[in-house]
Design a protein around this motif. Structure first.
Motif, PDB file in Angstrom:
ATOM      1  N   GLU A   1      66.120 -38.722  30.746  1.00 31.52           N
ATOM      2  CA  GLU A   1      64.676 -38.252  30.425  1.00 31.52           C
ATOM      3  C   GLU A   1      64.441 -38.645  29.145  1.00 31.52           C
ATOM      4  O   GLU A   1      65.111 -38.319  28.183  1.00 31.52           O
ATOM      5  CB  GLU A   1      64.771 -36.803  31.005  1.00 31.52           C
ATOM      6  N   ALA A   2      63.077 -39.030  28.916  1.00 28.44           N
ATOM      7  CA  ALA A   2      62.392 -39.359  27.560  1.00 28.44           C
ATOM      8  C   ALA A   2      62.406 -38.018  27.018  1.00 28.44           C
ATOM      9  O   ALA A   2      62.286 -36.825  27.710  1.00 28.44           O
ATOM     10  CB  ALA A   2      61.323 -39.768  27.615  1.00 28.44           C
ATOM     11  N   VAL A   3      62.344 -38.016  25.753  1.00 29.62           N
ATOM     12  CA  VAL A   3      61.900 -36.833  24.727  1.00 29.62           C
ATOM     13  C   VAL A   3      60.467 -36.807  24.431  1.00 29.62           C
ATOM     14  O   VAL A   3      60.033 -37.771  24.080  1.00 29.62           O
ATOM     15  CB  VAL A   3      62.668 -36.610  23.461  1.00 29.62           C
ATOM     16  N   ARG A   4      59.891 -35.777  24.867  1.00 32.38           N
ATOM     17  CA  ARG A   4      58.198 -35.700  24.737  1.00 32.38           C
ATOM     18  C   ARG A   4      57.813 -35.044  23.688  1.00 32.38           C
ATOM     19  O   ARG A   4      58.454 -33.761  23.271  1.00 32.38           O
ATOM     20  CB  ARG A   4      57.699 -35.231  25.936  1.00 32.38           C
ATOM     21  N   ASP A   5      57.167 -35.578  22.771  1.00 30.71           N
ATOM     22  CA  ASP A   5      56.325 -34.770  21.530  1.00 30.71           C
ATOM     23  C   ASP A   5      57.182 -34.203  20.523  1.00 30.71           C
ATOM     24  O   ASP A   5      57.444 -32.850  20.643  1.00 30.71           O
ATOM     25  CB  ASP A   5      55.496 -33.781  22.265  1.00 30.71           C
ATOM     26  N   ILE A   6      58.126 -35.139  19.871  1.00 31.64           N
ATOM     27  CA  ILE A   6      58.688 -34.743  18.748  1.00 31.64           C
ATOM     28  C   ILE A   6      58.235 -33.775  17.895  1.00 31.64           C
ATOM     29  O   ILE A   6      56.965 -34.359  17.045  1.00 31.64           O
ATOM     30  CB  ILE A   6      59.983 -35.725  18.300  1.00 31.64           C
ATOM     31  N   PRO A   7      58.448 -32.551  17.184  1.00 37.71           N
ATOM     32  CA  PRO A   7      57.824 -31.893  16.049  1.00 37.71           C
ATOM     33  C   PRO A   7      57.628 -32.950  14.952  1.00 37.71           C
ATOM     34  O   PRO A   7      58.704 -33.476  14.606  1.00 37.71           O
ATOM     35  CB  PRO A   7      58.745 -30.796  16.111  1.00 37.71           C
ATOM     36  N   GLY A   8      56.733 -32.782  14.555  1.00 36.70           N
ATOM     37  CA  GLY A   8      56.260 -33.659  13.252  1.00 36.70           C
ATOM     38  C   GLY A   8      55.920 -34.905  13.537  1.00 36.70           C
ATOM     39  O   GLY A   8      55.394 -35.840  12.693  1.00 36.70           O
ATOM     40  N   ALA A   9      56.346 -35.605  14.638  1.00 41.27           N
ATOM     41  CA  ALA A   9      55.793 -37.035  15.074  1.00 41.27           C
ATOM     42  C   ALA A   9      54.718 -37.045  15.876  1.00 41.27           C
ATOM     43  O   ALA A   9      54.275 -36.257  16.526  1.00 41.27           O
ATOM     44  CB  ALA A   9      57.252 -37.765  15.624  1.00 41.27           C
ATOM     45  N   ALA A  10      54.086 -38.197  16.078  1.00 46.73           N
ATOM     46  CA  ALA A  10      53.191 -38.677  17.105  1.00 46.73           C
ATOM     47  C   ALA A  10      53.486 -38.148  18.366  1.00 46.73           C
ATOM     48  O   ALA A  10      54.582 -38.292  18.984  1.00 46.73           O
ATOM     49  CB  ALA A  10      52.568 -39.868  16.851  1.00 46.73           C
ATOM     50  N   PRO A  11      52.449 -37.418  19.103  1.00 43.18           N
ATOM     51  CA  PRO A  11      52.547 -37.188  20.440  1.00 43.18           C
ATOM     52  C   PRO A  11      53.126 -38.398  21.495  1.00 43.18           C
ATOM     53  O   PRO A  11      52.815 -39.739  21.260  1.00 43.18           O
ATOM     54  CB  PRO A  11      51.492 -36.618  20.842  1.00 43.18           C
ATOM     55  N   GLY A  12      53.977 -38.263  22.372  1.00 45.55           N
ATOM     56  CA  GLY A  12      54.367 -39.344  23.126  1.00 45.55           C
ATOM     57  C   GLY A  12      55.754 -39.193  23.712  1.00 45.55           C
ATOM     58  O   GLY A  12      56.632 -38.135  23.519  1.00 45.55           O
ATOM     59  N   PHE A  13      56.240 -40.255  24.439  1.00 44.97           N
ATOM     60  CA  PHE A  13      57.592 -40.457  25.146  1.00 44.97           C
ATOM     61  C   PHE A  13      58.346 -41.052  24.291  1.00 44.97           C
ATOM     62  O   PHE A  13      58.054 -42.182  23.887  1.00 44.97           O
ATOM     63  CB  PHE A  13      57.451 -40.851  26.409  1.00 44.97           C
ATOM     64  N   TYR A  14      59.602 -40.371  23.904  1.00 46.63           N
ATOM     65  CA  TYR A  14      60.458 -41.095  22.670  1.00 46.63           C
ATOM     66  C   TYR A  14      61.617 -41.496  23.638  1.00 46.63           C
ATOM     67  O   TYR A  14      62.325 -40.745  24.295  1.00 46.63           O
ATOM     68  CB  TYR A  14      60.756 -40.138  21.737  1.00 46.63           C
ATOM     69  N   ARG A  15      62.111 -42.662  23.375  1.00 48.12           N
ATOM     70  CA  ARG A  15      63.295 -43.147  23.939  1.00 48.12           C
ATOM     71  C   ARG A  15      64.339 -43.651  23.218  1.00 48.12           C
ATOM     72  O   ARG A  15      64.238 -43.835  21.854  1.00 48.12           O
ATOM     73  CB  ARG A  15      62.795 -44.147  25.193  1.00 48.12           C
ATOM     74  N   ASP A  16      65.596 -44.403  23.905  1.00 45.43           N
ATOM     75  CA  ASP A  16      66.534 -44.991  23.048  1.00 45.43           C
ATOM     76  C   ASP A  16      66.342 -45.855  22.078  1.00 45.43           C
ATOM     77  O   ASP A  16      65.321 -47.109  22.225  1.00 45.43           O
ATOM     78  CB  ASP A  16      67.427 -45.787  24.172  1.00 45.43           C
ATOM     79  N   GLY A  17      66.798 -45.844  20.779  1.00 40.48           N
ATOM     80  CA  GLY A  17      66.441 -46.538  19.608  1.00 40.48           C
ATOM     81  C   GLY A  17      67.086 -48.069  19.834  1.00 40.48           C
ATOM     82  O   GLY A  17      66.595 -48.879  19.103  1.00 40.48           O
ATOM     83  N   GLY A  18      67.949 -48.134  20.688  1.00 43.67           N
ATOM     84  CA  GLY A  18      68.710 -49.700  20.955  1.00 43.67           C
ATOM     85  C   GLY A  18      67.616 -50.392  21.797  1.00 43.67           C
ATOM     86  O   GLY A  18      67.787 -51.667  21.654  1.00 43.67           O
ATOM     87  N   VAL A  19      66.568 -50.078  22.160  1.00 51.04           N
ATOM     88  CA  VAL A  19      65.508 -50.904  22.866  1.00 51.04           C
ATOM     89  C   VAL A  19      65.053 -51.817  21.876  1.00 51.04           C
ATOM     90  O   VAL A  19      64.876 -53.144  22.217  1.00 51.04           O
ATOM     91  CB  VAL A  19      64.507 -49.811  23.371  1.00 51.04           C
ATOM     92  N   LEU A  20      64.734 -51.337  20.656  1.00 49.75           N
ATOM     93  CA  LEU A  20      64.261 -52.591  19.571  1.00 49.75           C
ATOM     94  C   LEU A  20      65.308 -52.872  18.893  1.00 49.75           C
ATOM     95  O   LEU A  20      65.566 -54.059  18.348  1.00 49.75           O
ATOM     96  CB  LEU A  20      63.305 -51.844  18.889  1.00 49.75           C
ATOM     97  N   ASP A  21      66.343 -51.658  18.223  1.00 53.25           N
ATOM     98  CA  ASP A  21      67.278 -51.844  17.331  1.00 53.25           C
ATOM     99  C   ASP A  21      68.592 -51.628  18.068  1.00 53.25           C
ATOM    100  O   ASP A  21      69.284 -50.651  17.645  1.00 53.25           O
ATOM    101  CB  ASP A  21      67.148 -50.874  16.138  1.00 53.25           C
ATOM    102  N   TYR A  22      69.102 -52.570  18.718  1.00 56.78           N
ATOM    103  CA  TYR A  22      70.348 -52.516  19.598  1.00 56.78           C
ATOM    104  C   TYR A  22      71.654 -52.666  18.594  1.00 56.78           C
ATOM    105  O   TYR A  22      72.579 -51.804  18.319  1.00 56.78           O
ATOM    106  CB  TYR A  22      70.575 -53.460  20.467  1.00 56.78           C
ATOM    107  N   HIS A  23      71.765 -53.641  17.589  1.00 59.04           N
ATOM    108  CA  HIS A  23      72.691 -53.988  16.679  1.00 59.04           C
ATOM    109  C   HIS A  23      72.241 -53.670  15.370  1.00 59.04           C
ATOM    110  O   HIS A  23      72.865 -54.236  14.456  1.00 59.04           O
ATOM    111  CB  HIS A  23      73.509 -55.290  17.040  1.00 59.04           C
ATOM    112  N   LEU A  24      70.788 -53.329  15.204  1.00 60.27           N
ATOM    113  CA  LEU A  24      70.176 -53.212  13.613  1.00 60.27           C
ATOM    114  C   LEU A  24      70.136 -54.359  12.676  1.00 60.27           C
ATOM    115  O   LEU A  24      71.011 -54.657  11.921  1.00 60.27           O
ATOM    116  CB  LEU A  24      71.387 -51.828  12.922  1.00 60.27           C
ATOM    117  N   ASN A  25      69.553 -55.393  13.252  1.00 59.42           N
ATOM    118  CA  ASN A  25      69.145 -56.282  12.178  1.00 59.42           C
ATOM    119  C   ASN A  25      67.860 -56.040  11.721  1.00 59.42           C
ATOM    120  O   ASN A  25      66.710 -56.268  12.157  1.00 59.42           O
ATOM    121  CB  ASN A  25      68.811 -57.728  13.171  1.00 59.42           C
ATOM    122  N   LEU A  26      68.164 -55.310  10.345  1.00 57.33           N
ATOM    123  CA  LEU A  26      66.940 -54.498   9.788  1.00 57.33           C
ATOM    124  C   LEU A  26      66.999 -55.149   8.253  1.00 57.33           C
ATOM    125  O   LEU A  26      67.973 -55.588   7.912  1.00 57.33           O
ATOM    126  CB  LEU A  26      67.155 -53.177   9.713  1.00 57.33           C
TER     127      LEU A  26
END
Length: 362
Positions: free
Chosen positions: A222-247
């Protein structure tokens, strides 16, 4: 080259290490990839790094991870990192599911595991650690992926997969990068601009929701909804954009990024796994030292591979066998920690480090 450990460095990191070796104070940032059970091969390396190698440190050390990488670092940022890392691994090995687990069951099991190594005291310790500064990467769903229901979410991800095949930048139409960071010291990667991004300071109220969000595998949890202090919405796995962290980790030429990784490749995003032509951005890797198990080491492991999420299906109904296999891999990983510690202490890393390439096995 050792049969166990690979040390591969970007251009500037390679020159620096070959000239002067590697000491803990040379490192400004430690990176942790997504990948679920794959991280278990790094169990002893993590324990050594955060309990012994970085132990006497005083200046800030930035830890940035997505998904399981962020969970590893949340354990590492406890006052007793070795004990917390052991509790993290125990929780991970102890997962057990029904024959056909749905998102609610998987989410409950993940929350149980997180609670076992980051309790209320753990939240306070992470946010007041003398030198470790945790950053957690997640994604906030946008447009077609900003739904909870399985069918429309699947369609949204199909659209994202097609867009990503055309160009990684188009993922910004579907996902916003979320950076949750320790506000005591602004991380050097705070101004990433490859995708739409919001940066949110970590607080006692949002640390655990951010950790749950970064591990919330789409369609599986399940997604995490509306994290305190962050914009409202559904938050999901960071690996979707940053799987192996090319930052763009840190452009300070005097500092290095240590990347303890479970493979010798960098796959930028989760949706890039099937795209053989997708390569990491070289300019982001110039100050990176990646340490990883060699292919020869992996071939000698039980089943000839490191653990992965498919093991839950392979060993379905045989959790004791899965746990025994995973423990054997973890114990074999002790050799990786021993090599790294010996090479850095003796200075032999100057001879062992090699250039970071797209395919070290060629």
């Amino acid at each position: 080259m050792s049969e166990n450990l690979l040390c591969m460095a970007g251009e500037e990191a390679l020159d620096r290490i070959r000239e002067g070796g590697l000491a803990p104070e040379d490192v400004s940032t430690v990176a942790g990839a997504a990948g679920g059970p794959k991280c278990l091969v790094l169990a002893h390396l993590d324990g050594m790094l955060f309990s012994r190698w970085f132990g006497p440190r005083t200046e800030p050390l930035f830890l940035v991870g997505s998904s399981i990488g962020a969970w590893r670092f949340a354990a590492a940022a406890r006052n007793d990192p070795e004990e917390a890392i052991e509790r993290f691994h125990h929780a991970y090995l102890s997962q057990a599911y029904s024959d056909r687990p749905g998102p609610a069951e998987v989410t409950r099991e993940a929350r149980r595991g997180l609670d076992s190594f980051v309790d209320e005291a753990g939240v306070r310790e992470v946010l007041s650690h003398p030198f470790m500064r945790l950053s957690i990467l997640s994604v906030r769903s946008r447009r077609l992926t900003a739904v909870r229901q399985a069918s429309p979410l699947t369609l949204g991800f199909i659209a994202a997969i097609l867009a990503n095949a055309v160009g990684r930048r188009f993922l910004g139409l579907f996902f916003e990068r979320g950076l949750f960071y320790d506000p005591r010291d602004v991380p050097p990667f705070r101004n990433m601009d490859e995708f739409p991004m919001q940066a949110c300071p970590l607080t006692p109220e949002n640390l655990k929701p951010a950790l749950m969000a970064t591990g919330a595998i789409p369609m599986i949890m399940e997604a995490v909804r509306d994290i305190p202090g962050a914009a409202p919405g559904f938050y999901r796995d960071g690996g979707v954009l940053d799987y192996h962290l090319n930052l763009p980790f840190d452009d300070n030429p005097g500092k290095l990024v240590l990347f303890p990784h479970y493979t010798d490749r960098i796959i930028p995003g989760w949706l890039d796994k099937g795209l053989a032509w997708r390569r990491p951005r070289a300019e982001y890797m110039k100050n990176v030292l990646m340490v990883a198990p060699s292919r020869e080491f992996v071939k000698k492991l039980p089943h000839g591979k490191i653990p992965d999420r498919n093991d839950f299906r392979t060993f379905q109904g045989r959790d004791a066998e899965r746990k025994a296999y995973w423990r054997r891999v973890m114990e074999a990983g002790r050799r990786l920690a021993d090599d790294f510690f010996e090479w850095t202490a003796s200075g032999r890393i100057r001879e062992r480090v090699a250039p970071l390439t797209d395919d070290p096995g060629r």
